[in-house]
Design an enzyme around this catalytic site. Structure first.
Site, mmCIF file in Angstrom:
data_model
loop_
_atom_site.group_PDB
_atom_site.id
_atom_site.type_symbol
_atom_site.label_atom_id
_atom_site.label_comp_id
_atom_site.label_asym_id
_atom_site.label_seq_id
_atom_site.Cartn_x
_atom_site.Cartn_y
_atom_site.Cartn_z
ATOM 1 N N SER A 33 0.858 -1.180 0.000
ATOM 2 C CA SER A 33 0.000 0.000 0.000
ATOM 3 C C SER A 33 0.891 1.226 0.000
ATOM 4 O O SER A 33 2.070 1.152 0.364
ATOM 5 C CB SER A 33 -0.842 -0.006 1.278
ATOM 6 O OG SER A 33 -1.545 1.194 1.438
ATOM 7 N N TYR A 52 -2.185 -1.678 10.890
ATOM 8 C CA TYR A 52 -2.245 -1.875 9.427
ATOM 9 C C TYR A 52 -0.908 -1.477 8.792
ATOM 10 O O TYR A 52 -0.321 -2.245 8.020
ATOM 11 C CB TYR A 52 -3.390 -1.050 8.842
ATOM 12 C CG TYR A 52 -3.531 -1.175 7.339
ATOM 13 C CD1 TYR A 52 -4.067 -2.316 6.762
ATOM 14 C CD2 TYR A 52 -3.102 -0.149 6.487
ATOM 15 C CE1 TYR A 52 -4.192 -2.441 5.378
ATOM 16 C CE2 TYR A 52 -3.225 -0.269 5.103
ATOM 17 C CZ TYR A 52 -3.771 -1.409 4.554
ATOM 18 O OH TYR A 52 -3.886 -1.536 3.182
#
Ligand SMILES: NC(=O)c1ccc[n+]([C@@H]2O[C@H](COP(=O)([O-])OP(=O)(O)OC[C@H]3O[C@@H](n4cnc5c(N)ncnc54)[C@H](OP(=O)(O)O)[C@@H]3O)[C@@H](O)[C@H]2O)c1
Length: 261
Positions: free
Chosen positions: A143, A156
């Site tokens: 990401s 995360y």
């Protein structure tokens, strides 16, 4: 050994996994669109219907990245059916949101179980076949959040930074066997990601919610982010381009927001 190249994608029930499975199948790969729930509804039926209508070489099979047996059963089945695995896309993942102080160790471990250990499990399972056939490509979806961090998403980010580090290291380790490693770093993508987001359940002090104003600002940011999000097929296009390139880069940043950041 079949001559058609074989691709395996995790988390294909929605979003980027769904679109990547279709993009690879439409471009000549025999594609195993794997997902943890095969309930005949949701993503499994939808992708199977599209594959049938378009006459694509695409099979939906069960694979829960959190479960050792599920991973080995799926990979063993693919190896016994096709005797090759050319591409694996480690895509399955979700976002755990919450201030670190208010997030339990169990919630953080679960986040790592899927986003990090899930990718490790699948990668370990496919390496022997890739070594035997003299090559392959491992694609890890990290990401923008694997390069930079926002508040209230520490677990995360930790999983995605970890997967970045692992990818960089195994890229060197697997190169002598002809195995390439690619990292995909999308910014905002309009998928089921926000719907599947989990909130940390522990609240340190509900009367004095210390992170409330930060949460409000992050929610505003997420709203804006989802308005500017790209379609998951844009990420699938980049993955397709990367895995069909003779000399793929290590990192692919996808989306204007990610590139700017
Ligand atoms: N959307 C974004 O803005 C964005 C940006 C950067 C990176 N990413 C990353 O991109 C990847 C794909 O996300 P997405 O945006 O396409 O979201 P999504 O639509 O929510 O897709 C996530 C997929 O992961 C699957 N999954 C979750 N836990 C699993 C498990 N234990 N085993 C197998 N599959 C599991 C989900 O399956 P179920 O349907 O069974 O839940 C779903 O198919 C994730 O790794 C995410 O972190 C997303």
């Amino acid at each position: 050994m079949t001559s058609q190249k074989v691709a395996v994608i995790t988390g294909s029930s929605s979003g980027m996994g769904f679109e990547t499975s279709l993009a690879l199948a439409r471009n000549g790969f025999y594609t195993y669109a794997t997902m943890r729930k095969l309930d005949g509804g949701g993503g499994s039926k939808q992708i199977a219907d599209i594959a049938k209508n378009e006459n694509l070489s695409l099979e939906v099979i069960q694979l829960d990245v959190n479960n050792d047996k599920s991973v080995t059963d799926a990979i063993n089945r693919i190896v016994s059916e096709k005797n090759r695995i050319d591409i694996v896309v480690n895509n399955a993942g979700y976002d755990l949101m919450g201030a670190l102080e208010e997030t339990s160790i169990d919630e953080i471990k679960s986040q790592f179980e899927t986003n990090f250990f899930g990718a490790v499990r699948v990668t370990q399972a496919v390496i022997p076949m890739m070594k035997k056939q003299g090559g392959g490509i491992i694609v890890n979806t990290t990401s923008l959040g694997g390069r930079i961090s926002f508040p209230l998403n520490s677990a995360y980010h930790a999983t995605k930074f970890a997967l970045e580090g692992l990818s960089e290291s195994i890229r060197y380790e697997l190169e002598p066997f002809g195995i390439k490693v690619i990292v995909i770093e999308p910014g905002g993508v309009g998928s089921n990601f926000l719907k599947n987001l989990k909130m940390a359940t522990k609240t340190s002090d509900p009367l004095n919610a210390p992170y409330r104003s930060m949460e409000n600002r992050i929610s505003e940011y997420f709203k804006q982010w989802s308005q500017n999000a790209i379609h998951p097929s844009e990420v699938a296009k980049v993955i397709l381009q990367a895995v069909t390139s003779d000399n793929p880069d290590l990192r692919y940043v996808v989306g204007k927001d990610a590139a700017m950041a």
